[in-house]
Design an enzyme around this catalytic site. Structure first.
Site, PDB file in Angstrom:
ATOM      1  CB  SER A 119      -0.895   0.073   1.159  1.00 39.62           C
ATOM      2  OG  SER A 119      -0.097  -0.040   2.335  1.00 39.62           O
ATOM      3  CG  HIS A 140      -2.989  -0.701  -3.087  1.00 36.71           C
ATOM      4  ND1 HIS A 140      -3.270   0.378  -2.712  1.00 36.71           N
ATOM      5  CD2 HIS A 140      -3.202  -1.483  -1.701  1.00 36.71           C
ATOM      6  CE1 HIS A 140      -3.485   0.695  -1.338  1.00 36.71           C
ATOM      7  NE2 HIS A 140      -3.647  -0.683  -0.979  1.00 36.71           N
ATOM      8  CD  GLU A 152      -3.495   3.548  -5.318  1.00 31.25           C
ATOM      9  OE1 GLU A 152      -3.611   4.622  -5.495  1.00 31.25           O
ATOM     10  OE2 GLU A 152      -3.244   2.814  -4.553  1.00 31.25           O
ATOM     11  CG  ASN A 190      -2.615   3.860   1.679  1.00 26.86           C
ATOM     12  OD1 ASN A 190      -3.801   4.006   2.368  1.00 26.86           O
ATOM     13  ND2 ASN A 190      -2.262   2.688   1.301  1.00 26.86           N
TER      14      ASN A 190
END
Length: 282
Positions: A119, A140, A152, A190
């Site tokens: 992440s 991800h 992702e 993130n």
């Protein structure tokens, strides 16, 4: 390459969810972890989640049974040599991922793509641990994996167009939506989400509001389905801390400094839902 057998490293929250969606989509899955008890726990979660999908009429009992039959649990990483594609979903620690990628590079056939569910850790850096940098990519997934549509897809500096195209196609076969981003600390998700959570923790530490009040503001005022502190508990406060440290180290901006309360809670073993206590009790 015709991808039929998927290797998933790590049977934790993300790993068992990834194994679940691949198996449900008709792939054979080899689920690998370091201890049998982790595999047993992961398989139990997969069984419960598949059964829930049957109860809600999202899948048939036949699909459930085929998915469970299609997952082979192993503790011996050498069993992954037969895989056509690998997803690494181990702990968010660079030293752990380094060892895994170096080993996989030796074990797997040269044409096999090595992907990471990281992440926040650099895909370019992970690729440099191998001799197949063009075949290393970020994939991800989001928690809970069976429900969340987004994947992702992160290109490292050397990731080839062919590798990206294969992973994009594979993602769509899982009935997920791929979104392409380039390699940068925290990627998109993130880099935006974790500073929000971190700032929410600061408001609690400074006595601005209680955790429940903070979450209510976001649920009622911003229409978030879950407040940032409940979400942090769900993700794992240790994972949140690891990501904030990656952001701080990678971007060098003090605005990414982890909140002292977050550090203190992780030191206390208050990791959120998985430990029974975080900002809330479980």
């Amino acid at each position: 390459m015709n991808i039929k057998i998927i290797g998933v490293i790590g049977a934790g929250t993300m790993g068992n969810g990834i194994a679940h969606v691949f198996a449900k989509s008709g792939f054979q899955v080899i689920l690998c972890d370091v201890e049998q008890r982790f595999l047993d726990r992961g398989l139990d979660t997969i069984k419960k989640n598949l059964e829930r999908e049957v109860t809600k009429a999202k899948i048939t009992a036949d699909v459930r049974d085929a998915a469970l039959k299609g997952i082979t649990p192993v503790t011996d990483r050498s069993k992954l040599t037969q895989c056509d594609f690998i997803v690494e979903a181990a702990s968010e620690k660079l030293e752990i991922k380094r060892e895994i990628f170096q080993d996989l590079d030796k074990l797997c056939r040269p044409e096999v793509i090595l992907s990471s569910n990281t992440s926040s850790i650099s895909i370019t850096k992970l690729a440099a641990f191998t001799k197949r940098a063009e075949k290393v990519i970020g994939m991800h997934f989001f928690n809970p994996v069976p429900m969340m549509k987004l994947v992702e897809i992160i290109r490292g500096l050397a990731t080839s167009d062919e590798t990206y195209a294969q992973v994009k196609s594979l993602t769509e076969k899982l009935e997920k939506t791929p979104v392409e981003v380039n390699d940068a600390p925290g990627f998109v998700s993130n880099r935006v989400l974790m500073p929000l959570i971190n700032e929410a923790i600061y408001t609690v530490m400074e006595g601005v509001a209680t955790p429940q009040a903070v979450d209510d503001v976001f649920k009622l005022g911003m229409a978030h389905p879950m407040g940032p502190l409940a979400l942090a508990d769900f993700i794992g406060l240790d994972v949140c801390l690891d990501i904030m440290r990656v952001l701080l180290d990678g971007l060098g901006d003090p605005k990414y400094r982890p909140c002292p309360l977050l550090i203190k809670m992780v030191d206390a073993g208050w990791l959120g839902k998985k430990s029974g206590r975080g900002f809330y009790h479980y």
